[in-house]
Design a protein around this motif. Structure first.
Motif, PDB file in Angstrom:
ATOM      1  N   UNK A   1     -60.612 -38.679 -27.011  1.00 45.89           N
ATOM      2  CA  UNK A   1     -60.062 -39.781 -27.821  1.00 45.89           C
ATOM      3  C   UNK A   1     -59.027 -40.585 -27.038  1.00 45.89           C
ATOM      4  N   UNK A   2     -58.356 -39.946 -26.059  1.00 42.70           N
ATOM      5  CA  UNK A   2     -57.293 -40.622 -25.299  1.00 42.70           C
ATOM      6  C   UNK A   2     -57.853 -41.471 -24.157  1.00 42.70           C
ATOM      7  N   UNK A   3     -59.076 -41.187 -23.747  1.00 44.65           N
ATOM      8  CA  UNK A   3     -59.677 -41.913 -22.614  1.00 44.65           C
ATOM      9  C   UNK A   3     -60.370 -43.180 -23.129  1.00 44.65           C
ATOM     10  N   UNK A   4     -60.205 -44.278 -22.398  1.00 45.45           N
ATOM     11  CA  UNK A   4     -60.771 -45.554 -22.856  1.00 45.45           C
ATOM     12  C   UNK A   4     -62.021 -45.953 -22.076  1.00 45.45           C
ATOM     13  N   UNK A   5     -62.849 -46.768 -22.721  1.00 48.23           N
ATOM     14  CA  UNK A   5     -63.989 -47.420 -22.066  1.00 48.23           C
ATOM     15  C   UNK A   5     -63.765 -48.925 -22.192  1.00 48.23           C
ATOM     16  N   UNK A   6     -63.890 -49.628 -21.077  1.00 50.96           N
ATOM     17  CA  UNK A   6     -63.822 -51.093 -21.099  1.00 50.96           C
ATOM     18  C   UNK A   6     -65.252 -51.605 -20.991  1.00 50.96           C
ATOM     19  N   UNK A   7     -65.641 -52.456 -21.936  1.00 53.48           N
ATOM     20  CA  UNK A   7     -66.999 -52.986 -21.959  1.00 53.48           C
ATOM     21  C   UNK A   7     -66.946 -54.499 -21.758  1.00 53.48           C
ATOM     22  N   UNK A   8     -67.725 -54.969 -20.776  1.00 52.70           N
ATOM     23  CA  UNK A   8     -67.783 -56.407 -20.476  1.00 52.70           C
ATOM     24  C   UNK A   8     -69.200 -56.906 -20.703  1.00 52.70           C
ATOM     25  N   UNK A   9     -69.299 -58.153 -21.194  1.00 51.65           N
ATOM     26  CA  UNK A   9     -70.611 -58.738 -21.495  1.00 51.65           C
ATOM     27  C   UNK A   9     -70.834 -59.994 -20.677  1.00 51.65           C
ATOM     28  N   UNK A  10     -72.090 -60.182 -20.221  1.00 50.58           N
ATOM     29  CA  UNK A  10     -72.500 -61.482 -19.695  1.00 50.58           C
ATOM     30  C   UNK A  10     -73.807 -61.825 -20.427  1.00 50.58           C
ATOM     31  N   UNK A  11     -74.427 -62.939 -20.059  1.00 52.11           N
ATOM     32  CA  UNK A  11     -75.686 -63.318 -20.718  1.00 52.11           C
ATOM     33  C   UNK A  11     -76.782 -62.288 -20.478  1.00 52.11           C
ATOM     34  N   UNK A  12     -76.738 -61.638 -19.326  1.00 52.08           N
ATOM     35  CA  UNK A  12     -77.840 -60.738 -18.956  1.00 52.08           C
ATOM     36  C   UNK A  12     -77.456 -59.278 -18.803  1.00 52.08           C
ATOM     37  N   UNK A  13     -76.169 -59.005 -18.679  1.00 48.57           N
ATOM     38  CA  UNK A  13     -75.746 -57.636 -18.365  1.00 48.57           C
ATOM     39  C   UNK A  13     -74.642 -57.145 -19.297  1.00 48.57           C
ATOM     40  N   UNK A  14     -74.517 -55.834 -19.331  1.00 47.47           N
ATOM     41  CA  UNK A  14     -73.378 -55.181 -19.988  1.00 47.47           C
ATOM     42  C   UNK A  14     -72.806 -54.191 -18.985  1.00 47.47           C
ATOM     43  N   UNK A  15     -71.491 -54.172 -18.880  1.00 49.57           N
ATOM     44  CA  UNK A  15     -70.812 -53.308 -17.914  1.00 49.57           C
ATOM     45  C   UNK A  15     -69.877 -52.361 -18.655  1.00 49.57           C
ATOM     46  N   UNK A  16     -70.051 -51.078 -18.419  1.00 54.97           N
ATOM     47  CA  UNK A  16     -69.166 -50.053 -18.995  1.00 54.97           C
ATOM     48  C   UNK A  16     -68.302 -49.507 -17.864  1.00 54.97           C
ATOM     49  N   UNK A  17     -66.995 -49.509 -18.063  1.00 49.42           N
ATOM     50  CA  UNK A  17     -66.092 -49.007 -17.027  1.00 49.42           C
ATOM     51  C   UNK A  17     -65.209 -47.924 -17.640  1.00 49.42           C
ATOM     52  N   UNK A  18     -65.264 -46.733 -17.100  1.00 46.91           N
ATOM     53  CA  UNK A  18     -64.453 -45.635 -17.637  1.00 46.91           C
ATOM     54  C   UNK A  18     -64.254 -44.577 -16.561  1.00 46.91           C
ATOM     55  N   UNK A  19     -63.116 -43.856 -16.676  1.00 43.05           N
ATOM     56  CA  UNK A  19     -62.752 -42.836 -15.675  1.00 43.05           C
ATOM     57  C   UNK A  19     -62.907 -43.468 -14.293  1.00 43.05           C
ATOM     58  N   UNK A  20     -63.721 -42.872 -13.423  1.00 40.10           N
ATOM     59  CA  UNK A  20     -63.910 -43.439 -12.077  1.00 40.10           C
ATOM     60  C   UNK A  20     -65.315 -43.993 -11.933  1.00 40.10           C
ATOM     61  N   UNK A  21     -65.910 -44.416 -13.051  1.00 38.19           N
ATOM     62  CA  UNK A  21     -67.327 -44.783 -13.042  1.00 38.19           C
ATOM     63  C   UNK A  21     -67.558 -46.169 -13.636  1.00 38.19           C
ATOM     64  N   UNK A  22     -68.528 -46.863 -13.041  1.00 40.95           N
ATOM     65  CA  UNK A  22     -69.002 -48.142 -13.579  1.00 40.95           C
ATOM     66  C   UNK A  22     -70.490 -47.978 -13.864  1.00 40.95           C
ATOM     67  N   UNK A  23     -70.918 -48.348 -15.071  1.00 41.14           N
ATOM     68  CA  UNK A  23     -72.348 -48.351 -15.410  1.00 41.14           C
ATOM     69  C   UNK A  23     -72.717 -49.784 -15.794  1.00 41.14           C
ATOM     70  N   UNK A  24     -73.660 -50.333 -15.037  1.00 41.18           N
ATOM     71  CA  UNK A  24     -74.084 -51.710 -15.262  1.00 41.18           C
ATOM     72  C   UNK A  24     -75.539 -51.711 -15.708  1.00 41.18           C
ATOM     73  N   UNK A  25     -75.822 -52.377 -16.821  1.00 42.49           N
ATOM     74  CA  UNK A  25     -77.193 -52.377 -17.334  1.00 42.49           C
ATOM     75  C   UNK A  25     -77.635 -53.790 -17.676  1.00 42.49           C
TER      76      UNK A  25
END
Length: 373
Positions: free
Chosen positions: A214-238
């Motif tokens: 619950x204390x750890x955050x996820x930052x989510x970014x949107x573009x027209x074609x992609x979604x980016x999840x950024x958390x801990x030491x990881x980036x997931x781009x889809x």
């Protein structure tokens, strides 16, 4: 990037990074480079990078950097070797021809790597207006909706999950033609209106990586074609699924003829018992008879029959209705409330499981049970 590279990391750290990055490695690809993990070492970071052209992952691990450089190595072979090594520090280095030496205690492996230059870089995303959620919230939302995503590739929209942001509300929706799952949460601040369709595969892989703290955050970014999840030491781009999501609001009617409240766990356990009599190939429905104070559950199959009564609090008409037990089980399993309220109109209209605040709504279509009685 230099050809030679040398790092020293604990086995546990490398294995954790490999486990995360491997989620974006295709089992088979017409581009062999995509079956690789890129080990990218700069003066101050060690990154593992993977990309199957739909999903890309970049994760940082900690260790001692002796020499910066980068190499592409077959993900499966590298992962299998690391997994089998003793639980100690691992020395990884490459020579000028991309031969990779992996040493741990007295065990030494040498495998062929290749240049990372032909590996497709992850698209650069401009990070603006991040949606911030706790890892716990995102993991829960995925768990509570992803089961009703369709696996039928011929209808791409149904293989994704709608993320809809409106003011301070975040809504996730999935459907597969037989049911709809909706979850809503309140956000700490107001965001601009956004609607995207995220591939179900992406969300399944992310939910495996998220710690759920619950204390750890996820930052989510949107573009027209992609979604980016950024958390801990990881980036997931889809990549996102293109197209317009279904107008589900018109499927929800406020009208109902029958409403009853039932103990969720008792109901779930009862349906679970009934499925013991259903062969995979049979697709037999369970039949619910809703009377004044009792729900009578029946199943009749080639294996045998079962009959069980559960106490309920009911308003409205009696009803006899059939359901695919799997759909009820999957919805009831992800609801945390002790009691659930179920709304029905007639034996051919969808039923709704929802709470007062409508933070969750599960719509399930009934099935014809005439032949099952």
């Amino acid at each position: 990037m230099r050809r030679t590279m040398k790092i020293l990391c604990s086995k546990a750290e490398i294995l954790n990074g490999v486990n995360i990055a491997s989620k974006a490695v295709p089992a088979k690809s017409t581009m062999p480079i995509l079956e690789c993990i890129i080990i990218q070492v700069t003066d101050n970071t060690i990154k593992f990078i993977t990309n199957d052209m739909e999903l890309g992952i970049e994760t940082m691990i900690s260790g001692t950097i002796i020499e910066a450089g980068s190499v592409a190595v077959n993900a499966k072979i590298f992962s299998d070797i690391i997994r089998k090594l003793p639980d100690n520090d691992v020395n990884i280095e490459t020579d000028a021809s991309y031969m990779l030496t992996i040493q741990c205690e007295k065990s030494v492996f040498t495998i062929a790597g290749k240049s990372s230059e032909e590996f497709p870089a992850l698209p650069k995303i401009e990070k603006r207006d991040a949606l911030v959620l706790s890892q716990f919230s995102l993991k829960e939302i995925i768990r509570q909706t992803v089961f009703s995503i369709s696996d039928n590739e011929s209808n791409k929209i149904m293989t994704g999950e709608l993320f809809e942001i409106s003011g301070t509300e975040f809504k996730a929706v999935t459907l597969d033609g037989h049911r709809i799952s909706i979850r809503k949460i309140s956000l700490k601040e107001e965001y601009k209106a956004t609607k995207v369709i995220v591939p179900g595969k992406t969300l399944l892989e992310i939910s495996k990586i998220l710690s759920g703290e619950a204390e750890e955050e996820v930052h989510i970014y949107f573009t027209d074609r992609h979604i980016l999840f950024e958390f801990s030491s990881t980036i997931v781009l889809s990549r996102l699924i293109e197209g317009e999501y279904y107008k589900i609001n018109q499927m929800f009617s406020g009208d109902h003829e029958t409403k009853f409240t039932i103990n969720r766990k008792v109901f779930l356990d009862c349906i679970d018992r009934a499925t013991l009599l259903i062969k995979e190939s049979e697709k037999k429905p369970i039949i619910l008879g809703i009377n004044d104070t009792v729900l009578e559950l029946k199943i009749n199959s080639t294996i045998g029959s079962m009959n069980e009564d559960i106490d309920i609090i009911k308003e409205g008409k009696d009803i006899l209705i059939g359901f695919n037990p799997k759909f009820l089980i999957e919805a009831l399993r992800v609801i945390d409330d002790e009691e659930v309220t179920i709304y029905m109109t007639n034996p051919k209209a969808p039923c709704f499981i929802r709470n007062q605040e409508e933070t969750y709504i599960y719509l399930i279509l009934p099935v014809n049970f005439a032949s099952a009685r």
